[in-house]
Design a protein around this motif. Structure first.
Motif, PDB file in Angstrom:
ATOM      1  N   ALA A   1       0.822  -1.207   0.000  1.00  0.00           N
ATOM      2  CA  ALA A   1       0.000   0.000   0.000  1.00  0.00           C
ATOM      3  C   ALA A   1       0.857   1.259   0.000  1.00  0.00           C
ATOM      4  O   ALA A   1       0.460   2.303  -0.519  1.00  0.00           O
ATOM      5  N   MET A   2       2.062   1.163   0.566  1.00  0.00           N
ATOM      6  CA  MET A   2       2.978   2.310   0.624  1.00  0.00           C
ATOM      7  C   MET A   2       3.885   2.406  -0.586  1.00  0.00           C
ATOM      8  O   MET A   2       4.607   3.387  -0.742  1.00  0.00           O
ATOM      9  N   GLY A   3       3.906   1.348  -1.433  1.00  0.00           N
ATOM     10  CA  GLY A   3       4.861   1.322  -2.531  1.00  0.00           C
ATOM     11  C   GLY A   3       6.255   0.956  -2.081  1.00  0.00           C
ATOM     12  O   GLY A   3       7.246   1.422  -2.642  1.00  0.00           O
ATOM     13  N   GLU A   4       6.368   0.116  -1.045  1.00  0.00           N
ATOM     14  CA  GLU A   4       7.677  -0.243  -0.487  1.00  0.00           C
ATOM     15  C   GLU A   4       7.964  -1.746  -0.587  1.00  0.00           C
ATOM     16  O   GLU A   4       8.634  -2.309   0.276  1.00  0.00           O
ATOM     17  N   ARG A   5       7.495  -2.391  -1.652  1.00  0.00           N
ATOM     18  CA  ARG A   5       7.818  -3.811  -1.826  1.00  0.00           C
ATOM     19  C   ARG A   5       9.317  -4.050  -1.826  1.00  0.00           C
ATOM     20  O   ARG A   5       9.817  -4.996  -1.212  1.00  0.00           O
ATOM     21  N   HIS A   6      10.048  -3.202  -2.554  1.00  0.00           N
ATOM     22  CA  HIS A   6      11.475  -3.450  -2.736  1.00  0.00           C
ATOM     23  C   HIS A   6      12.302  -3.177  -1.478  1.00  0.00           C
ATOM     24  O   HIS A   6      13.493  -3.505  -1.449  1.00  0.00           O
ATOM     25  N   SER A   7      11.685  -2.618  -0.459  1.00  0.00           N
ATOM     26  CA  SER A   7      12.396  -2.441   0.809  1.00  0.00           C
ATOM     27  C   SER A   7      12.380  -3.728   1.625  1.00  0.00           C
ATOM     28  O   SER A   7      13.119  -3.860   2.597  1.00  0.00           O
ATOM     29  N   ILE A   8      11.536  -4.689   1.242  1.00  0.00           N
ATOM     30  CA  ILE A   8      11.483  -5.979   1.931  1.00  0.00           C
ATOM     31  C   ILE A   8      12.597  -6.871   1.393  1.00  0.00           C
ATOM     32  O   ILE A   8      12.638  -7.190   0.212  1.00  0.00           O
ATOM     33  N   LYS A   9      13.485  -7.278   2.262  1.00  0.00           N
ATOM     34  CA  LYS A   9      14.623  -8.124   1.865  1.00  0.00           C
ATOM     35  C   LYS A   9      14.552  -9.527   2.439  1.00  0.00           C
ATOM     36  O   LYS A   9      15.255 -10.428   1.967  1.00  0.00           O
ATOM     37  N   GLY A  10      13.713  -9.727   3.447  1.00  0.00           N
ATOM     38  CA  GLY A  10      13.585 -11.054   4.042  1.00  0.00           C
ATOM     39  C   GLY A  10      12.196 -11.257   4.606  1.00  0.00           C
ATOM     40  O   GLY A  10      11.589 -10.317   5.133  1.00  0.00           O
ATOM     41  N   VAL A  11      11.664 -12.492   4.461  1.00  0.00           N
ATOM     42  CA  VAL A  11      10.324 -12.807   4.959  1.00  0.00           C
ATOM     43  C   VAL A  11      10.329 -14.192   5.576  1.00  0.00           C
ATOM     44  O   VAL A  11      11.167 -15.036   5.245  1.00  0.00           O
ATOM     45  N   ASN A  12       9.370 -14.429   6.444  1.00  0.00           N
ATOM     46  CA  ASN A  12       9.254 -15.728   7.097  1.00  0.00           C
ATOM     47  C   ASN A  12       8.380 -16.661   6.256  1.00  0.00           C
ATOM     48  O   ASN A  12       7.309 -17.082   6.656  1.00  0.00           O
ATOM     49  N   GLY A  13       8.811 -16.953   5.051  1.00  0.00           N
ATOM     50  CA  GLY A  13       8.082 -17.845   4.158  1.00  0.00           C
ATOM     51  C   GLY A  13       7.452 -17.122   2.996  1.00  0.00           C
ATOM     52  O   GLY A  13       7.036 -15.968   3.112  1.00  0.00           O
ATOM     53  N   TYR A  14       7.375 -17.798   1.868  1.00  0.00           N
ATOM     54  CA  TYR A  14       6.803 -17.225   0.647  1.00  0.00           C
ATOM     55  C   TYR A  14       5.288 -17.459   0.623  1.00  0.00           C
ATOM     56  O   TYR A  14       4.769 -18.284  -0.125  1.00  0.00           O
ATOM     57  N   TYR A  15       4.580 -16.707   1.443  1.00  0.00           N
ATOM     58  CA  TYR A  15       3.136 -16.847   1.535  1.00  0.00           C
ATOM     59  C   TYR A  15       2.477 -15.535   1.120  1.00  0.00           C
ATOM     60  O   TYR A  15       2.506 -14.556   1.867  1.00  0.00           O
ATOM     61  N   SER A  16       1.866 -15.510  -0.045  1.00  0.00           N
ATOM     62  CA  SER A  16       1.193 -14.298  -0.490  1.00  0.00           C
ATOM     63  C   SER A  16       0.329 -14.599  -1.708  1.00  0.00           C
ATOM     64  O   SER A  16       0.683 -15.429  -2.547  1.00  0.00           O
TER      65      SER A  16
END
Length: 491
Positions: free
Chosen positions: A122-137
């Motif tokens: 919603a903020m346009g900050e996808r590319h600021s995410i570098k790590g996640v706890n699983g590929y769930y989306s």
């Protein structure tokens, strides 16, 4: 007088239209350039766009205080945390104490819960995410970034508080250095952990307000104010236009086939709508859809009944639950999961498992009228459900509920709720094997192929715009203007 004030406020803000918060720059290849001031003037207001007072009207548990070149964000739940956010390129104020100090906007973060991804979108900050706890989306562009290895899967990583390193990474030191902060819940550790309490809020509206909280760490208050205003307008309009003459009786429940001790017995769950607890949000949803939550319960054959003290009763027997829900117009079972650990990991065993549970409701009004729903209409490539992303735009779930209760929204296409009797159960059918199956599991590549640009594609909205005379059908300029005026009066 009010009209004059609005005119003056609007004129003043339009005259300073170029004054915006300093934000990150996102290149198409995913490169993020941090929003930094070359020379900091501590007498200047670097945050002309602010989280408006009143944004937390549904009692979201955080506060934001603004100063010229820094802001103080505080969570206000049982374990409060205070974050000092300093404009990148400016000095840290010496006279402010906080649990953590960060330079903003952040440009490289880890995110513990997949249910928060859409806050960042919603903020346009996808590319600021570098790590996640699983590929769930269920998001096409998030899946595109997963497929292109732009985001690291941290499912098997741990946080070593002694060494301050992420264990499990190929190069723990390098990966840890690449992360500026880790958005976490109460159970997750990480570098510069920033607590997010959306899941603990008692209403969907309060949970959705945490997008404002996260926006302060990226200087994206402007984008979020406009996004949140439209979401809130759709909720209000949809609820207002729902048919009040129907007043359906609704049961929101869950079912656990296995007991894990006295405090987590097998059986049905009954929500009794205790305000202030996270379980109350389902009651908020039902009431907003102009329905009536069914809450009155008398046990007669539930020997393992456990009262959590928060309005939830666990371990309700089949007989007691059937009597409790006998006359309900709609029953929602907030579950559809199967897995190999429970012996339900195939299409056949999963189907049999959930049809067996559905069969326990045979003879109830909801079952007879095909009005028993689960939450399995929208799946992600792992077999999880999009329902857990609903707190970002809760009006979509509300519109599902209104349609389910025959309160209106006939033009709305269901997004989360699925009729168990006629549309399907479980989470084991792949779209590759049966594309017509409602709630089938898509492939990561299939979702990713519908993303045009991970840097610029907007968040995917599945909401139905409300009635012709509603505010959500107003011109975008008027919507933006309303948000501008709200921010002006919040100062």
């Amino acid at each position: 007088m009010k009209l004059a004030l609005v005119f003056l406020a609007t004129a003043a803000l339009l005259a300073h239209a170029q004054e915006v918060n300093i934000k990150n720059m996102h290149a198409a290849d995913g490169t993020v350039t941090g929003g930094t001031v070359a020379e900091c003037d501590t007498s200047k207001d670097y945050f002309p766009w602010k989280t408006p007072r009143g944004a937390q009207a549904p009692a979201a548990k955080f506060t934001v205080e603004y100063f010229n070149y820094y802001k103080v964000v505080t969570t206000t739940d049982a374990s409060p945390k205070k974050y000092l956010l300093v404009q990148r390129g400016c000095p840290t104020p010496a006279d402010v104490t906080a649990d953590m100090t960060l330079q903003v906007p952040l440009k490289s973060v880890a995110v513990a819960s997949a249910s928060w991804f859409r806050f960042f979108e919603a903020m346009g900050e996808r590319h600021s995410i570098k790590g996640v706890n699983g590929y769930y989306s269920t998001s096409p562009c998030m899946n595109k970034m997963f497929e292109d290895s732009k985001i690291t899967d941290m499912s098997w990583f741990g946080w070593n508080a002694t060494t301050s390193l992420y264990t499990g990474a190929t190069d723990p030191s390098a990966f840890t250095s690449s992360i500026e902060a880790h958005f976490v819940d109460a159970w997750t550790g990480g570098k510069n952990g920033v607590y997010v309490g959306a899941s603990y809020e008692p209403t969907y509206q309060a949970a959705s307000e945490w997008v404002h909280y996260i926006s302060t760490f990226f200087n994206k208050e402007e984008e979020v104010s406009l996004f949140s205003q439209r979401s809130r307008n759709r909720w209000i309009c949809s609820s207002t236009n729902a048919d009040v003459s129907v007043e359906p009786k609704v049961v929101w429940t869950d079912y656990y086939p296995t007991s894990y001790g006295a405090t987590s017995p097998a059986g049905w769950v009954i929500n009794q709508c205790k305000e202030g607890d996270p379980s109350y949000r389902h009651c908020e949803l039902i009431k907003a859809a102009r329905g009536t939550p069914v809450t009155d319960f008398t046990a007669s054959s539930s020997p393992n009944l456990y009262d959590k003290g928060n309005g939830q009763l666990l371990g309700v027997s089949d007989a007691d639950f059937k009597k409790f829900s006998q006359d309900a117009d709609v029953i929602v079972i907030a579950q559809n999961y199967c897995d190999s650990f429970s012996g339900t990991g195939t299409v056949e065993t999963c189907d049999a498992h959930w049809k067996g549970i559905l069969g326990k409701l045979e003879g109830t009004s909801a079952h007879t009228n095909d009005q028993v729903y689960d939450i399995g209409r929208q799946a992600d490539p792992s077999g999880g459900v999009g329902y857990f992303e609903a707190s970002v735009m809760p009006e979509v779930l509300l519109q599902d509920m209104i349609k389910a209760t025959s309160g209106g929204m006939t033009e709305h296409e269901m997004v989360y709720l699925r009729k168990m009797k006629s549309e399907g159960v479980g989470n084991q059918i792949t779209c590759a094997s049966n594309a017509a199956a409602i709630g089938c599991i898509p492939t990561q590549a299939g979702l990713a192929s519908t993303c045009t640009n991970t840097a610029s594609d907007p968040i995917v909205s599945t909401a139905t715009e409300c009635g012709a005379g509603s505010t959500v059908r107003a011109m975008p300029l008027l919507v933006a203007l309303g948000a501008v005026v709200a921010v002006f009066f919040s100062q």
